[in-house]
Design a protein around this motif. Structure first.
Motif, PDB file in Angstrom:
ATOM      1  N   ASP A   1      31.028  35.830  28.701  1.00 37.82           N
ATOM      2  CA  ASP A   1      29.806  36.174  29.441  1.00 37.82           C
ATOM      3  C   ASP A   1      30.072  37.008  30.687  1.00 37.82           C
ATOM      4  O   ASP A   1      29.144  37.385  31.397  1.00 37.82           O
ATOM      5  CB  ASP A   1      29.088  34.886  29.896  1.00 37.82           C
ATOM      6  N   PHE A   2      31.332  37.244  30.973  1.00 46.78           N
ATOM      7  CA  PHE A   2      31.716  37.892  32.226  1.00 46.78           C
ATOM      8  C   PHE A   2      31.738  39.407  32.023  1.00 46.78           C
ATOM      9  O   PHE A   2      32.580  39.931  31.300  1.00 46.78           O
ATOM     10  CB  PHE A   2      33.099  37.383  32.639  1.00 46.78           C
ATOM     11  N   LYS A   3      30.773  40.098  32.631  1.00 49.35           N
ATOM     12  CA  LYS A   3      30.658  41.543  32.442  1.00 49.35           C
ATOM     13  C   LYS A   3      30.973  42.282  33.744  1.00 49.35           C
ATOM     14  O   LYS A   3      30.273  42.114  34.746  1.00 49.35           O
ATOM     15  CB  LYS A   3      29.233  41.914  32.004  1.00 49.35           C
TER      16      LYS A   3
ATOM     17  N   ARG B   1      31.412  20.365  40.306  1.00 48.85           N
ATOM     18  CA  ARG B   1      30.342  19.687  39.568  1.00 48.85           C
ATOM     19  C   ARG B   1      30.725  19.490  38.089  1.00 48.85           C
ATOM     20  O   ARG B   1      30.039  18.771  37.375  1.00 48.85           O
ATOM     21  CB  ARG B   1      29.039  20.489  39.646  1.00 48.85           C
ATOM     22  N   GLY B   2      31.772  20.199  37.658  1.00 46.64           N
ATOM     23  CA  GLY B   2      32.308  19.941  36.327  1.00 46.64           C
ATOM     24  C   GLY B   2      31.821  20.861  35.218  1.00 46.64           C
ATOM     25  O   GLY B   2      32.232  20.710  34.079  1.00 46.64           O
ATOM     26  N   TYR B   3      30.956  21.848  35.534  1.00 42.54           N
ATOM     27  CA  TYR B   3      30.496  22.722  34.450  1.00 42.54           C
ATOM     28  C   TYR B   3      31.245  24.052  34.375  1.00 42.54           C
ATOM     29  O   TYR B   3      31.012  24.856  33.488  1.00 42.54           O
ATOM     30  CB  TYR B   3      28.978  22.937  34.497  1.00 42.54           C
ATOM     31  N   GLN B   4      32.171  24.296  35.300  1.00 51.43           N
ATOM     32  CA  GLN B   4      33.022  25.487  35.219  1.00 51.43           C
ATOM     33  C   GLN B   4      34.456  25.035  34.991  1.00 51.43           C
ATOM     34  O   GLN B   4      35.008  24.293  35.812  1.00 51.43           O
ATOM     35  CB  GLN B   4      32.930  26.292  36.523  1.00 51.43           C
ATOM     36  N   SER B   5      35.059  25.488  33.872  1.00 53.73           N
ATOM     37  CA  SER B   5      36.451  25.107  33.640  1.00 53.73           C
ATOM     38  C   SER B   5      37.365  26.026  34.448  1.00 53.73           C
ATOM     39  O   SER B   5      37.124  27.228  34.570  1.00 53.73           O
ATOM     40  CB  SER B   5      36.801  25.154  32.147  1.00 53.73           C
ATOM     41  N   ARG B   6      38.408  25.437  35.009  1.00 58.59           N
ATOM     42  CA  ARG B   6      39.369  26.173  35.829  1.00 58.59           C
ATOM     43  C   ARG B   6      40.070  27.234  34.977  1.00 58.59           C
ATOM     44  O   ARG B   6      40.307  28.349  35.412  1.00 58.59           O
ATOM     45  CB  ARG B   6      40.363  25.173  36.458  1.00 58.59           C
ATOM     46  N   ARG B   7      40.371  26.872  33.746  1.00 58.90           N
ATOM     47  CA  ARG B   7      41.088  27.784  32.870  1.00 58.90           C
ATOM     48  C   ARG B   7      40.244  29.042  32.578  1.00 58.90           C
ATOM     49  O   ARG B   7      40.740  30.163  32.607  1.00 58.90           O
ATOM     50  CB  ARG B   7      41.432  27.057  31.566  1.00 58.90           C
ATOM     51  N   GLU B   8      38.968  28.822  32.327  1.00 60.96           N
ATOM     52  CA  GLU B   8      38.078  29.952  32.036  1.00 60.96           C
ATOM     53  C   GLU B   8      37.899  30.819  33.288  1.00 60.96           C
ATOM     54  O   GLU B   8      37.864  32.042  33.214  1.00 60.96           O
ATOM     55  CB  GLU B   8      36.723  29.408  31.535  1.00 60.96           C
ATOM     56  N   LEU B   9      37.802  30.159  34.437  1.00 60.21           N
ATOM     57  CA  LEU B   9      37.682  30.906  35.698  1.00 60.21           C
ATOM     58  C   LEU B   9      38.924  31.770  35.921  1.00 60.21           C
ATOM     59  O   LEU B   9      38.813  32.936  36.306  1.00 60.21           O
ATOM     60  CB  LEU B   9      37.499  29.926  36.875  1.00 60.21           C
ATOM     61  N   ASP B  10      40.100  31.209  35.638  1.00 62.02           N
ATOM     62  CA  ASP B  10      41.349  31.966  35.789  1.00 62.02           C
ATOM     63  C   ASP B  10      41.362  33.193  34.878  1.00 62.02           C
ATOM     64  O   ASP B  10      41.830  34.262  35.276  1.00 62.02           O
ATOM     65  CB  ASP B  10      42.564  31.076  35.470  1.00 62.02           C
ATOM     66  N   ARG B  11      40.843  33.039  33.660  1.00 58.55           N
ATOM     67  CA  ARG B  11      40.800  34.184  32.727  1.00 58.55           C
ATOM     68  C   ARG B  11      39.875  35.277  33.261  1.00 58.55           C
ATOM     69  O   ARG B  11      40.195  36.460  33.222  1.00 58.55           O
ATOM     70  CB  ARG B  11      40.312  33.726  31.347  1.00 58.55           C
ATOM     71  N   MET B  12      38.716  34.878  33.790  1.00 57.20           N
ATOM     72  CA  MET B  12      37.781  35.861  34.361  1.00 57.20           C
ATOM     73  C   MET B  12      38.406  36.566  35.563  1.00 57.20           C
ATOM     74  O   MET B  12      38.296  37.780  35.716  1.00 57.20           O
ATOM     75  CB  MET B  12      36.485  35.159  34.789  1.00 57.20           C
TER      76      MET B  12
ATOM     77  N   GLU C   1      41.576  36.957  36.275  1.00 54.50           N
ATOM     78  CA  GLU C   1      42.683  37.833  35.909  1.00 54.50           C
ATOM     79  C   GLU C   1      42.140  39.223  35.540  1.00 54.50           C
ATOM     80  O   GLU C   1      42.674  40.251  35.960  1.00 54.50           O
ATOM     81  CB  GLU C   1      43.440  37.214  34.733  1.00 54.50           C
ATOM     82  N   LEU C   2      41.046  39.227  34.770  1.00 54.98           N
ATOM     83  CA  LEU C   2      40.403  40.488  34.399  1.00 54.98           C
ATOM     84  C   LEU C   2      39.893  41.217  35.653  1.00 54.98           C
ATOM     85  O   LEU C   2      40.068  42.429  35.801  1.00 54.98           O
ATOM     86  CB  LEU C   2      39.238  40.206  33.434  1.00 54.98           C
ATOM     87  N   LEU C   3      39.286  40.459  36.550  1.00 55.40           N
ATOM     88  CA  LEU C   3      38.727  41.030  37.778  1.00 55.40           C
ATOM     89  C   LEU C   3      39.820  41.669  38.641  1.00 55.40           C
ATOM     90  O   LEU C   3      39.683  42.788  39.130  1.00 55.40           O
ATOM     91  CB  LEU C   3      38.057  39.899  38.559  1.00 55.40           C
ATOM     92  N   ARG C   4      40.919  40.940  38.795  1.00 56.14           N
ATOM     93  CA  ARG C   4      42.021  41.394  39.624  1.00 56.14           C
ATOM     94  C   ARG C   4      42.614  42.698  39.079  1.00 56.14           C
ATOM     95  O   ARG C   4      42.844  43.646  39.831  1.00 56.14           O
ATOM     96  CB  ARG C   4      43.102  40.300  39.642  1.00 56.14           C
ATOM     97  N   LYS C   5      42.815  42.740  37.759  1.00 56.52           N
ATOM     98  CA  LYS C   5      43.372  43.937  37.128  1.00 56.52           C
ATOM     99  C   LYS C   5      42.419  45.111  37.209  1.00 56.52           C
ATOM    100  O   LYS C   5      42.807  46.227  37.528  1.00 56.52           O
ATOM    101  CB  LYS C   5      43.661  43.653  35.643  1.00 56.52           C
ATOM    102  N   THR C   6      41.147  44.870  36.897  1.00 58.20           N
ATOM    103  CA  THR C   6      40.162  45.950  36.836  1.00 58.20           C
ATOM    104  C   THR C   6      40.014  46.649  38.182  1.00 58.20           C
ATOM    105  O   THR C   6      39.917  47.867  38.250  1.00 58.20           O
ATOM    106  CB  THR C   6      38.791  45.400  36.397  1.00 58.20           C
ATOM    107  N   PHE C   7      39.988  45.862  39.255  1.00 61.19           N
ATOM    108  CA  PHE C   7      39.707  46.433  40.575  1.00 61.19           C
ATOM    109  C   PHE C   7      40.943  46.534  41.473  1.00 61.19           C
ATOM    110  O   PHE C   7      40.812  46.863  42.646  1.00 61.19           O
ATOM    111  CB  PHE C   7      38.631  45.599  41.279  1.00 61.19           C
ATOM    112  N   SER C   8      42.131  46.246  40.938  1.00 64.89           N
ATOM    113  CA  SER C   8      43.345  46.215  41.769  1.00 64.89           C
ATOM    114  C   SER C   8      43.143  45.388  43.033  1.00 64.89           C
ATOM    115  O   SER C   8      43.477  45.812  44.140  1.00 64.89           O
ATOM    116  CB  SER C   8      43.781  47.629  42.163  1.00 64.89           C
ATOM    117  N   LEU C   9      42.556  44.206  42.871  1.00 62.74           N
ATOM    118  CA  LEU C   9      42.301  43.344  44.020  1.00 62.74           C
ATOM    119  C   LEU C   9      43.611  42.775  44.559  1.00 62.74           C
ATOM    120  O   LEU C   9      44.527  42.488  43.792  1.00 62.74           O
ATOM    121  CB  LEU C   9      41.382  42.179  43.619  1.00 62.74           C
ATOM    122  N   ASP C  10      43.680  42.611  45.856  1.00 61.26           N
ATOM    123  CA  ASP C  10      44.847  41.972  46.450  1.00 61.26           C
ATOM    124  C   ASP C  10      44.764  40.455  46.329  1.00 61.26           C
ATOM    125  O   ASP C  10      45.789  39.782  46.268  1.00 61.26           O
ATOM    126  CB  ASP C  10      44.968  42.383  47.919  1.00 61.26           C
ATOM    127  N   ASP C  11      43.539  39.929  46.329  1.00 61.31           N
ATOM    128  CA  ASP C  11      43.401  38.471  46.302  1.00 61.31           C
ATOM    129  C   ASP C  11      41.979  38.101  45.875  1.00 61.31           C
ATOM    130  O   ASP C  11      41.051  38.913  46.004  1.00 61.31           O
ATOM    131  CB  ASP C  11      43.656  37.913  47.715  1.00 61.31           C
TER     132      ASP C  11
END
Ligand code: ZN
Length: 181
Positions: free
Chosen positions: A31-33, A63-74, A76-86
């Motif tokens: 769902d992450f666009k 609250r338990g409805y966001q998995s840490r693993r899925e957040l990490d995957r999103m 990782e994509l964000l960091r690569k796409t935008f060359s984010l430092d953090d």
């Protein structure tokens, strides 16, 4: 000291669905666009030597409805796409009364310390008032993208496009450099 740009995630770096005037935070990589329009713009900020940091409230973690693993995957994509430092995340719920959930300035202050940023000459980009309020407390300049969520708190600029925001930051950065010389 370096200058940073703090970028709100939802609505700036990735697109969000809106339901009944509320942004719906994506919870899975599927769902992450990515906001494609933002890619060349954020690149300009990077090229200007600014430290790029995404900040996000993710109460779904506690609250338990966001998995840490899925957040990490999103992210990782964000960091690569935008060359984010953090990417800095507040995982807490409102009721946790943590110091990092925006509009509190904890994430900005933490990043400032970690990355040796001059917060007085750093910028916050968002489409929400909470980031403007965090910017005000931390001493950063806030630039909001016009939206339903800009509220009425103090902000330095409200602009109608991300490209106008980026141009503004580049002009302000150049002005700072001129003063220092
Ligand atoms: Zn927090």
């Amino acid at each position: 000291m370096k200058q940073g740009v703090f970028l709100e995630r939802d609505g700036i770096l990735n697109t969000v669905r809106v339901e009944r005037q509320h942004q719906v935070t994506p919870l899975t990589l599927e769902d992450f666009k990515i906001n494609q329009e933002a890619i060349p713009l954020i690149k300009k900020l990077k090229a200007a030597g600014l430290v790029l940091i995404a900040t996000t409230n993710q109460p779904g973690l506690s609250r338990g409805y966001q998995s840490r693993r899925e957040l990490d995957r999103m992210h990782e994509l964000l960091r690569k796409t935008f060359s984010l430092d953090d990417i800095l995340v507040c995982p807490h719920d409102e009721t946790d009364r943590c110091p990092c959930r925006k509009p509190k300035p904890g994430l900005l202050i933490e990043a400032g310390f970690k990355w040796h940023l001059d917060l007085d000459h750093s910028f916050v980009v968002s489409d929400k008032w909470q980031d403007a309020e965090a910017a005000r407390i931390a001493g950063c300049t806030s630039l909001l993208l016009k939206s339903h969520w800009v509220g009425t708190v103090h902000r330095d600029f409200v602009l109608t496009s991300l490209s106008a925001i980026v141009e503004k930051i580049l002009r302000l950065t150049a002005a700072n450099k001129a003063v220092e010389v």
